[in-house]
Motif scaffolding. Sequence first.
Motif, PDB file in Angstrom:
ATOM      1  N   UNK B   5       0.859  -1.177   0.000  1.00  0.00           N
ATOM      2  CA  UNK B   5       0.000   0.000   0.000  1.00  0.00           C
ATOM      3  C   UNK B   5       0.899   1.232   0.000  1.00  0.00           C
ATOM      4  N   UNK B   6       0.614   2.143  -0.893  1.00  0.00           N
ATOM      5  CA  UNK B   6       1.431   3.346  -0.993  1.00  0.00           C
ATOM      6  C   UNK B   6       0.544   4.566  -0.859  1.00  0.00           C
ATOM      7  N   UNK B   7       1.118   5.602  -0.235  1.00  0.00           N
ATOM      8  CA  UNK B   7       0.469   6.902  -0.283  1.00  0.00           C
ATOM      9  C   UNK B   7       1.465   7.856  -0.926  1.00  0.00           C
ATOM     10  N   UNK B  14       6.723   9.842  -1.968  1.00  0.00           N
ATOM     11  CA  UNK B  14       6.037   8.804  -1.215  1.00  0.00           C
ATOM     12  C   UNK B  14       5.835   9.282   0.221  1.00  0.00           C
ATOM     13  N   UNK B  15       4.593   9.251   0.689  1.00  0.00           N
ATOM     14  CA  UNK B  15       4.303   9.671   2.058  1.00  0.00           C
ATOM     15  C   UNK B  15       4.291   8.479   2.992  1.00  0.00           C
ATOM     16  N   UNK B  16       3.842   7.365   2.477  1.00  0.00           N
ATOM     17  CA  UNK B  16       3.767   6.171   3.314  1.00  0.00           C
ATOM     18  C   UNK B  16       3.863   4.962   2.408  1.00  0.00           C
ATOM     19  N   UNK B  63      -7.720  14.558  -3.282  1.00  0.00           N
ATOM     20  CA  UNK B  63      -7.034  15.834  -3.548  1.00  0.00           C
ATOM     21  C   UNK B  63      -5.710  15.544  -4.240  1.00  0.00           C
ATOM     22  N   UNK B  64      -4.611  15.930  -3.586  1.00  0.00           N
ATOM     23  CA  UNK B  64      -3.332  15.737  -4.272  1.00  0.00           C
ATOM     24  C   UNK B  64      -2.694  14.410  -3.895  1.00  0.00           C
ATOM     25  N   UNK B  65      -3.403  13.629  -3.110  1.00  0.00           N
ATOM     26  CA  UNK B  65      -2.798  12.409  -2.580  1.00  0.00           C
ATOM     27  C   UNK B  65      -3.383  11.172  -3.260  1.00  0.00           C
ATOM     28  N   UNK B 102      -1.152  16.005   8.057  1.00  0.00           N
ATOM     29  CA  UNK B 102      -1.443  15.098   9.169  1.00  0.00           C
ATOM     30  C   UNK B 102      -0.692  13.792   8.992  1.00  0.00           C
ATOM     31  N   UNK B 103      -0.750  13.305   7.797  1.00  0.00           N
ATOM     32  CA  UNK B 103      -0.105  12.019   7.525  1.00  0.00           C
ATOM     33  C   UNK B 103       1.411  12.150   7.649  1.00  0.00           C
ATOM     34  N   UNK B 104       1.951  13.259   7.133  1.00  0.00           N
ATOM     35  CA  UNK B 104       3.390  13.445   7.203  1.00  0.00           C
ATOM     36  C   UNK B 104       3.892  13.497   8.648  1.00  0.00           C
ATOM     37  N   UNK B 105       3.150  14.185   9.506  1.00  0.00           N
ATOM     38  CA  UNK B 105       3.658  14.394  10.866  1.00  0.00           C
ATOM     39  C   UNK B 105       3.160  13.373  11.871  1.00  0.00           C
ATOM     40  N   UNK B 106       2.223  12.548  11.480  1.00  0.00           N
ATOM     41  CA  UNK B 106       1.743  11.517  12.398  1.00  0.00           C
ATOM     42  C   UNK B 106       1.870  10.142  11.757  1.00  0.00           C
TER      43      UNK B 106
END
Lengths: 931, 144
Positions: B5-7, B14-16, B63-65, B102-106
Amino acid sequence: EIIRRKAVLALYKFYLIAPNQVQHIHAKFRKALCDKDPGVMTSSLHIYLQLIRESPDGYKELTVSFVTILKQVVGGKLPVDFNYHNVPAPWLQIQLLRILSLLGKDDQSTSALMYEVLDESLRRAEMNHNITYAILYECVKAVYTIHPKAELLEKAARCIGNFVLSPKINLKYLGLKALTYVVQHDAKLALQHQMTIIECLDHSDFTIKRETLELLFRITNAQNVTVIVEKMLDFLRSCDDEHTIIHLTMNEVFSVGGDLLQQDVPNNFLRLLAEGSESKEEDDQLRLYAVDSYLTVLKGDASHLPQHFLQVMSWVLGEYGHLQESVDQHEVIRLLTKLLDQRNVSLETRVWILSALTKISEGHTDLIEDLAESLSSSQDTVLRQQAHELRHLSRDSQLHEGVLPHGAPWEGMEVDSSLSFLDGFVSEALAAGAAPYKPPHQRQEELCEDRELNLEPYSFSLPVSLSSCSITDRHSPTLLSVSSGLSGNSTELSQKAGSSTLILEGVKRVWGKDGYLPQKETTAPPVDKPSPAVQPSGQQEASERIEPQPEPSTQNQDKQQLASSLFVGLGAGSSMSLLGKSEAPPPRFRKKPRPLDSSSSSSSGTSERSSDSSSRSSRSMTDNFLYGSLLEEEPATSISAFDHTPKSTTANGLAENTDAKEDRRANTSQILGGDMVIVRPNTIQDKHPPPASSDLTALLPADLKDLPHSDVISLTSDPSLSLCSCRVFRDEALLLVIFISNCTESVVKDVAVQLGCEELETASLRGNIMDSLEGKSTSVCHYALLMDDPHTNVSFTGTVCYQTQPGHTSTLPFSGTLSTADFIRPLVVTTEEYGKLWLSLSHDVKQNLKLLTDASDPLRTTLNALKDALQLHIVDIVGSEGIVACRLLSGAPCLLHCRVNGTALAMWLRSPHPALPDCILYHCQRALAQH
Amino acid sequence: MIKFLLMVNKQGQTRLSKYYEQVELGKRAALEADVVRGCLARRKEECSFVEYKDYKLVYRQYAALFIVVGITENENELSIFELVHNFVEVLDKYFSRVSELDIMFNLDKVHIILDEMILNGHIVETNKNRILAPLLALDKMVES
């Protein structure tokens, strides 16, 4: 409960890692399944899915539990927070459905337990949300996996219909996927959605396209294999990154239906492989993949593979074998050699294999020597020649390097088409007193003059050998063997010289076969004196006809035609339903008035129709972009529609086509009646008027009934059985339908029909073996006959074995003759296409024929007489010249150019096949003589 | 079965990423780049499933994700498609209007949530309250 849940999941992981270590706690799984917490139960399902996938039999008794759980879930017994968009625990449902489908597979009693709940799920999941569709999809899959139940199947089929027709692209995709799954169980379902499938085929989305191809691949059968492979090739061309997947499916298709394919399909495929795309790396990867996969195939049992597939494989291995470094070249050579030794490998394939060996032989002299030794004494000249080449090349590695550079780009190879290097030799020979080389048709004319008296036998037998020795023929390996048999002409000398200096050329022959056919054009001019005045004028006409105004209804028709060609043979009802559908558009289509601007139409009475046909041709040019892929199908499909329709009107050739086609659409029954009129002169038929022939035609299977067929003729009979046959003209084969009637009152057992013919390829399609045949009843069996090399007449023989009393076998032999005319199908081309094709064909024959002078328009009358007898297609008639086209089944075309020359008809035939023009000429002569 | 799974955001960062199958670190970057390119190239009207090597990719744009899931052939694409949405709904509930930041920092919390939902490449929990329960318990511990 969260801890219990995690514990169960941990157990699942344990199980995955080491199944044996957790055997003692299987009871715990069961406890987890019955846990009062739904979360724990859900987790345990993963274990069970895995367990059941491995051995479904051990868990049948749990079916009831699963069904109850699913019932509760579907019924909304779970706490509300398990809902997702008001659907109770959808993923849990999906999981359960998967388990159930595994359990119910091939097991009637277990399946019976779950019918109710499946029905319930199908019914409940009618909300308009993606997740319910996901459940439905799983449900449909389950319904089709378990033991079938008509009611549920019907509902599931309706669901699929909704999916496929949905405007939402994701649903459409899922629908196609479901359909792909379902057609493996019930191919007929695809028929209902054929129009949608055709649309999806042209969809802009690759994923959808690919899924559709996958679906088509599943429904591939003997009749539609060509069309589907063409589609796949199209797709292969247009997409870059998914080569390998398609490739895999191609392989499978090849091994399924390879021999039914026309030669050009594998050739296209090879060309694609050779030309490659922009990126070199990608190409190499694809080629490497091809080499790998073919090696694997060859390592297995290769004896059952179709010839075409073998040819493709050997070419690829020869050309790209060196790319794969991990595999020893010895191994490759060994495999190919093994292939050579196999009995059922045809001569042509042998040649392919040998040239592949030549390419990779470098540095492996020892192996090659033996092989070349054994083959150089071979019966066939081509093989012998290749073996010699092989030996020479393997001895001299420098020469090898020069002739066959590794991985040379294909553009680099050039065939010296004018054979200029032979010039020196020829002039020497001329100086030595040899007669100058004459083009075959010129020679033939001279021969005709010499033997004016008994024209018929000679004009047939001689040209065969003469025309086949023309230099241009070198492109096809099989022909060279004929040339050595030639005698009696001094040009033979230069021919022989040709084949000995050809050593360098010979290895490039493969190029000629798949990539260099256009080169023939350059070879053609010196041989023929291009005189056809028709050509330029024809092109002019065609350009005048361009009137861009595509009609939606025509497109629709095309689609339906494509559909019919794709789905042919899927079910008996298929052809019927299609005809029914297509009946609607023609009236609209026909009535559309159109300004007539084509100056060519000599018959003003048919103006409306000829303009229709011109709009058709204009559409085919302007619409190329949008419907390019559909158009490629057009010739093939339209021929099937034109085939053998009764041609009553004597109108412009082009106009008549659409005419005939519409007739066929509008009234199929009339055509059935009309086909009976096409009775070709056949002596047997008159001798034995079958007592109940009309009854027998009624016995033709439904899918053949609409095809044109001949009268039923009696083959043979004895006290207990009588045999009749009927020829059904399909455009890719001649179907011989044999009716076996039991004349006695008692049952005849173990009836087996065998049919053989040396010149034809025969394949039994249906019903050649029966356990028993009731008294006074008739059974039908089919044979598909394919003609690769034309012969004027071929005879077939066969036997029927049967038992009247147990242990007492009787044999009834039968035989019959077929004429080439049975294998000729009209080739529908426009004048422009004709012109192009004419230039590309190499074998020509010229002959003067009798002209039917009694009518007012002798040329037209003569051509129509020929058309009726031989099913030719009259492309155009201008002034004193006419052009006619036909083809041998769906294979080699033959173009005829006729010019009125005093009281004779100067006929000039051209074809890629050396013997075909002579054959057709012979039949033309006969037809005119009988007229 | 779910393979990864990629974000990823629109710029291709890549965020996650979460893999349920061993993939070498070096290959991951290449695979992610490939996958993102494949998904970004697709238009709105095309379907959300792409074939990539042996996998099917299911992607969904917020959105952009982009959230891209790689699955095997036998998985139900649409259910995964909805699972992605479920995942986003859970994130939304926890972060109340989740954003890329939120995702980046948590990232740790997002991982916890994801681990609750998918384990071993299988969907194990879809109930929002249950997914969030452990995380909320953790938060309470930190506070006290």
